[in-house]
Design a protein around this motif. Sequence first.
Motif, short mmCIF file in Angstrom:
data_model
loop_
_atom_site.label_atom_id
_atom_site.label_comp_id
_atom_site.label_asym_id
_atom_site.label_seq_id
_atom_site.Cartn_x
_atom_site.Cartn_y
_atom_site.Cartn_z
N ALA A 146 34.56 45.89 36.79
CA ALA A 146 35.46 44.86 36.26
C ALA A 146 36.85 45.17 36.80
CB ALA A 146 35.46 44.85 34.74
N TRP A 147 37.38 44.30 37.67
CA TRP A 147 38.67 44.64 38.26
C TRP A 147 39.73 43.61 37.89
CZ3 TRP A 147 39.78 43.93 44.14
CH2 TRP A 147 39.44 42.65 44.55
N PHE A 148 40.94 44.13 37.72
CA PHE A 148 42.06 43.33 37.24
C PHE A 148 43.24 43.52 38.20
CE2 PHE A 148 39.45 44.70 33.74
CZ PHE A 148 39.26 43.55 32.98
N SER A 149 43.82 42.41 38.64
CA SER A 149 44.94 42.45 39.59
C SER A 149 46.24 42.22 38.84
CB SER A 149 44.77 41.38 40.68
OG SER A 149 43.59 41.61 41.42
N GLY A 150 47.13 43.20 38.90
CA GLY A 150 48.45 43.07 38.31
C GLY A 150 49.50 42.93 39.38
N ARG A 151 50.60 42.26 39.05
CA ARG A 151 51.65 42.03 40.04
C ARG A 151 53.04 42.43 39.55
NH1 ARG A 151 50.56 35.94 41.90
NH2 ARG A 151 50.46 35.64 39.64
N ALA A 152 53.14 42.86 38.32
CA ALA A 152 54.42 43.34 37.79
C ALA A 152 54.14 44.47 36.81
CB ALA A 152 55.20 42.22 37.11
N SER A 153 55.08 45.41 36.73
CA SER A 153 54.93 46.54 35.82
C SER A 153 55.31 46.11 34.39
CB SER A 153 55.82 47.69 36.28
OG SER A 153 57.19 47.29 36.25
N ARG A 154 55.18 47.02 33.48
CA ARG A 154 55.49 46.70 32.08
C ARG A 154 56.96 46.39 31.88
NH1 ARG A 154 51.84 51.03 28.61
NH2 ARG A 154 49.78 50.24 29.30
N ASP A 155 57.83 46.94 32.73
CA ASP A 155 59.25 46.60 32.65
C ASP A 155 59.61 45.44 33.56
OD1 ASP A 155 59.03 47.83 35.07
OD2 ASP A 155 60.10 49.64 34.48
N GLN A 156 58.58 44.74 34.06
CA GLN A 156 58.73 43.51 34.83
C GLN A 156 59.42 43.71 36.18
OE1 GLN A 156 60.29 40.57 31.75
NE2 GLN A 156 58.40 39.59 32.44
N MET A 157 59.17 44.84 36.80
CA MET A 157 59.56 45.05 38.19
C MET A 157 58.33 44.85 39.07
SD MET A 157 62.72 45.53 37.83
CE MET A 157 63.40 46.17 39.35
N PRO A 158 58.52 44.48 40.35
CA PRO A 158 57.36 44.18 41.21
C PRO A 158 56.46 45.39 41.40
CG PRO A 158 59.39 44.30 42.50
CD PRO A 158 59.80 44.30 41.06
N GLN A 159 55.17 45.18 41.21
CA GLN A 159 54.20 46.27 41.37
C GLN A 159 52.81 45.68 41.57
OE1 GLN A 159 54.38 49.75 38.69
NE2 GLN A 159 52.19 49.49 38.39
N LEU A 160 52.37 45.62 42.81
CA LEU A 160 51.02 45.14 43.11
C LEU A 160 50.02 46.26 42.84
CD1 LEU A 160 51.50 43.22 46.48
CD2 LEU A 160 51.04 42.24 44.24
N ALA A 164 40.24 48.98 38.30
CA ALA A 164 38.81 48.71 38.18
C ALA A 164 38.23 49.58 37.07
CB ALA A 164 38.10 49.00 39.50
N ILE A 165 37.55 48.95 36.13
CA ILE A 165 36.83 49.66 35.08
C ILE A 165 35.37 49.76 35.50
CG2 ILE A 165 36.29 49.74 32.62
CD1 ILE A 165 39.27 49.95 33.27
N ILE A 166 34.84 50.98 35.54
CA ILE A 166 33.52 51.22 36.11
C ILE A 166 32.60 51.77 35.03
CG2 ILE A 166 32.28 52.36 37.99
CD1 ILE A 166 35.11 52.91 39.22
N PRO A 167 31.72 50.95 34.46
CA PRO A 167 30.74 51.48 33.51
C PRO A 167 29.78 52.45 34.17
CG PRO A 167 30.95 49.08 33.33
CD PRO A 167 31.66 49.49 34.59
N ASN A 168 29.33 53.42 33.42
CA ASN A 168 28.42 54.45 33.93
C ASN A 168 26.99 53.92 33.90
OD1 ASN A 168 27.30 56.79 34.83
ND2 ASN A 168 27.67 57.96 32.97
N LEU A 169 26.72 52.93 34.73
CA LEU A 169 25.41 52.29 34.80
C LEU A 169 25.05 52.05 36.26
CD1 LEU A 169 25.85 49.56 32.03
CD2 LEU A 169 24.51 51.66 31.83
N GLY A 170 23.86 52.51 36.65
CA GLY A 170 23.37 52.27 38.00
C GLY A 170 22.06 51.49 37.94
#
Length: 342
Positions: A146-160, A164-170
Amino acid sequence: MVTLTPLSRGEEDRAYREFFTPEYFTRYLGLPGQWTGGGVKPLGLRSPVESSVLKRLLEGHSPDGTRPLAPDCAHPNRAPGWCLDLGVPHSLSVLWALAPEAARESIELAHRAAAAVTLLDLERDLGGCRTGQHLAEELLPNGVFAWFSGRASRDQMPQLSVRAIIPNLGFLRDGTVTNFGSDRLLERRAGLATAYRALLGGQLQKHIGAFQEWANTDMRLVGVPPELCLKFCCDPNARHELTDACGRSATALQGQELFQAWRRLGDKYGWGGRQAEALLGQMKRRQIWMRLRDQWDHTVERARAGSAQVAKSVKEVVLQPTKSTGRSRPARSRAKDMGHSH
């Protein structure tokens, strides 16, 4: 920046709870989470990612929570999964923030492409780490991310960034579900970071023609002032100065207002939107020149190969063996013999 950390049992949601808040989309310019990996199809997962489904997978259960998937999902010491963070260099985030919209889209595309290939490589590493052996492709377990794309930091400065959250399942081809190993995987973090940086550099070269250099182990874009990167990413005073035309604080800005505020902040420090556009134009011209150079090199190689083939054919014609002795004779001698025969 690349980090890979294990998730703690019972506290898995700490790594992703912010991605399901309204602030993530409005103030941090986040994008809805996406499913990827070979295990997506067997599970019937559909994007965008839902918090409840991700929680059940990390607990080792099916997406609907009706049955256990992991063989040891009830074990108290079971590792639920991992959190992988992929962040671009500060100089690229700053250039992205100050660039025109079309260039921003190209930079984001390069970043997401590099992240996607990195996750694919990680999925193969997970399968190899489970056994420590080189197996055929069909015998390697598929993962789910499960991957999430962020484009700003918590203080709202630019940060690409991508998390990715990786469950332990194969998931194996025969329907068997297994766990991944973690010790050897965590040992490969350095190699994962190197691979991601190389992929990112290649994607940037493809999409915007960027050229970069290395400072210690960090990549930075040539042309973006390092002092400006420090201002944007590390200077608390710059964060306080991030206001719009009405004087609102950065925490109240949303969407396009943030891009406008970033450009004004860049202009204030002497390197804003105009300078970013000029640098992107320079990168594009360099990209075109490199393509023309590559085309010329290819043309020259083809010409050389053709000349070598022509020379070989001429030599075969001139030095044809005679029927009587089988030896090669010069063409002039054969022409002379033909004259005497007349």
